[in-house]
Scaffold this motif. Structure first.
Motif, mmCIF file in Angstrom:
data_model
loop_
_atom_site.group_PDB
_atom_site.id
_atom_site.type_symbol
_atom_site.label_atom_id
_atom_site.label_comp_id
_atom_site.label_asym_id
_atom_site.label_seq_id
_atom_site.Cartn_x
_atom_site.Cartn_y
_atom_site.Cartn_z
ATOM 1 N N TRP A 76 -80.151 31.723 -39.308
ATOM 2 C CA TRP A 76 -81.153 32.995 -38.706
ATOM 3 C C TRP A 76 -81.006 33.980 -40.725
ATOM 4 C CZ3 TRP A 76 -83.884 35.993 -36.607
ATOM 5 C CH2 TRP A 76 -84.224 37.817 -37.022
ATOM 6 N N HIS A 77 -80.096 34.111 -41.368
ATOM 7 C CA HIS A 77 -79.930 34.826 -42.137
ATOM 8 C C HIS A 77 -81.134 34.136 -43.692
ATOM 9 C CE1 HIS A 77 -79.064 36.003 -46.158
ATOM 10 N NE2 HIS A 77 -78.260 37.147 -46.059
ATOM 11 N N GLN A 78 -81.504 32.837 -43.339
ATOM 12 C CA GLN A 78 -81.904 32.374 -44.331
ATOM 13 C C GLN A 78 -83.208 31.521 -44.056
ATOM 14 O OE1 GLN A 78 -79.480 28.972 -45.015
ATOM 15 N NE2 GLN A 78 -77.539 30.286 -46.761
ATOM 16 N N HIS A 79 -83.571 31.725 -42.815
ATOM 17 C CA HIS A 79 -84.908 30.586 -42.190
ATOM 18 C C HIS A 79 -85.293 31.811 -40.990
ATOM 19 C CE1 HIS A 79 -84.076 27.432 -45.009
ATOM 20 N NE2 HIS A 79 -82.944 27.166 -43.935
ATOM 21 N N GLY A 80 -84.399 32.771 -40.450
ATOM 22 C CA GLY A 80 -84.897 33.436 -39.193
ATOM 23 C C GLY A 80 -85.474 32.933 -37.872
ATOM 24 N N ILE A 81 -84.029 32.191 -37.379
ATOM 25 C CA ILE A 81 -83.407 30.559 -36.605
ATOM 26 C C ILE A 81 -83.338 31.122 -35.491
ATOM 27 C CG2 ILE A 81 -83.918 28.437 -36.248
ATOM 28 C CD1 ILE A 81 -83.748 27.275 -38.692
ATOM 29 N N ILE A 82 -83.968 31.477 -34.076
ATOM 30 C CA ILE A 82 -83.414 31.313 -32.984
ATOM 31 C C ILE A 82 -82.994 30.149 -31.956
ATOM 32 C CG2 ILE A 82 -82.415 33.279 -31.549
ATOM 33 C CD1 ILE A 82 -84.251 35.090 -32.940
ATOM 34 N N PRO A 83 -81.698 29.378 -31.499
ATOM 35 C CA PRO A 83 -82.161 28.453 -30.933
ATOM 36 C C PRO A 83 -82.623 28.823 -29.455
ATOM 37 C CG PRO A 83 -79.857 28.807 -32.276
ATOM 38 C CD PRO A 83 -80.763 29.561 -32.615
ATOM 39 N N ARG A 84 -83.163 27.519 -29.562
ATOM 40 C CA ARG A 84 -83.697 27.602 -28.280
ATOM 41 C C ARG A 84 -82.645 28.023 -27.028
ATOM 42 N NH1 ARG A 84 -88.090 22.556 -26.336
ATOM 43 N NH2 ARG A 84 -88.726 24.052 -27.553
ATOM 44 N N ARG A 85 -81.842 27.410 -27.457
ATOM 45 C CA ARG A 85 -80.638 27.911 -26.090
ATOM 46 C C ARG A 85 -80.110 29.751 -25.992
ATOM 47 N NH1 ARG A 85 -74.234 26.992 -26.348
ATOM 48 N NH2 ARG A 85 -73.675 27.801 -24.191
ATOM 49 N N GLY A 89 -81.617 32.775 -23.040
ATOM 50 C CA GLY A 89 -80.554 33.098 -22.241
ATOM 51 C C GLY A 89 -80.446 34.190 -22.763
ATOM 52 N N ALA A 90 -80.796 35.331 -23.946
ATOM 53 C CA ALA A 90 -81.368 36.147 -23.697
ATOM 54 C C ALA A 90 -82.734 36.827 -23.133
ATOM 55 C CB ALA A 90 -81.793 36.767 -25.176
ATOM 56 N N SER A 128 -91.352 34.716 -30.419
ATOM 57 C CA SER A 128 -92.320 34.007 -31.648
ATOM 58 C C SER A 128 -91.058 33.864 -33.015
ATOM 59 C CB SER A 128 -92.933 35.261 -32.025
ATOM 60 O OG SER A 128 -92.415 36.543 -32.892
ATOM 61 N N ARG A 129 -90.101 33.815 -32.751
ATOM 62 C CA ARG A 129 -88.661 33.212 -33.755
ATOM 63 C C ARG A 129 -88.890 31.474 -33.969
ATOM 64 N NH1 ARG A 129 -90.006 36.438 -37.043
ATOM 65 N NH2 ARG A 129 -91.424 36.508 -35.587
ATOM 66 N N PRO A 130 -88.746 31.252 -35.243
ATOM 67 C CA PRO A 130 -88.508 29.956 -35.030
ATOM 68 C C PRO A 130 -87.908 29.416 -34.360
ATOM 69 C CG PRO A 130 -88.824 30.752 -36.953
ATOM 70 C CD PRO A 130 -89.018 32.003 -36.453
ATOM 71 N N GLU A 131 -87.302 27.784 -33.957
ATOM 72 C CA GLU A 131 -86.146 27.418 -33.381
ATOM 73 C C GLU A 131 -85.433 26.556 -34.135
ATOM 74 O OE1 GLU A 131 -87.589 25.510 -29.590
ATOM 75 O OE2 GLU A 131 -87.762 27.302 -29.115
ATOM 76 N N ARG A 132 -86.243 25.756 -35.322
ATOM 77 C CA ARG A 132 -85.570 25.349 -36.402
ATOM 78 C C ARG A 132 -85.999 25.106 -37.479
ATOM 79 N NH1 ARG A 132 -88.671 22.653 -32.913
ATOM 80 N NH2 ARG A 132 -86.436 20.829 -31.566
#
Length: 143
Positions: A76-85, A89-90, A128-132
């Motif tokens: 998250w800190h380096q790439h703004g990635i939020i995993p699909r899972r 969930g959210a 809209s956040r990247p997943e990987r």
């Protein structure tokens, strides 16, 4: 003579202990989220990291390097990635909360509208956040 409670050193220590306690609270909630399916873990670990960054370099480094929580925090800190899972969930929790608010709560209509609107905006941002991360050699379909 100055009062003991107005001394800058006391204020510094009080602030530091407050952020350590807050970080421990967030860490505990995030840890519980590992076992409770719809309670988010990463969000609370990020909040814990934020609090530890303001209070304890040792606790901050511990969480940053943690084998289970560290990778998600660093992504998250380096790439703004939020995993699909985490996204699923959210968004699921927000949908269930919206249904509850609309059909089963005694909250005024304007408050329900604002709460649901806020959840929709957050869900759109979240999705809209990247997943990987995309490696430098990948062009992601662009030529």
């Amino acid at each position: 003579m100055a009062k003991p409670d107005s001394h800058p050193l006391w204020q510094h220590h009080a602030k530091r202990y407050f952020f350590i306690a807050l970080g421990c609270l967030f860490f505990s909630i995030g840890f519980i989220g590992v076992f409770v399916p719809l309670l988010p873990t990463t969000v609370f670990m990020l909040l814990a990291l934020w609090a530890f960054a303001r209070s304890s370099e040792r606790l901050h480094n511990y969480l940053w390097q943690h084998p289970r929580f560290g990778p998600a925090i660093r992504n998250w800190h380096q790439h703004g990635i939020i995993p699909r899972r985490a996204k699923v969930g959210a968004v699921t929790v927000m949908m269930l909360s919206s249904v509850f608010l609309i059909f089963f709560s005694a909250v005024p209509g304007w408050a329900v509208f604002l709460a649901v609107l806020l959840m929709v905006v957050v869900a759109i941002w979240l999705v809209s956040r990247p997943e990987r991360s995309v490696s430098p050699g990948q062009n992601n379909g662009a030529e």
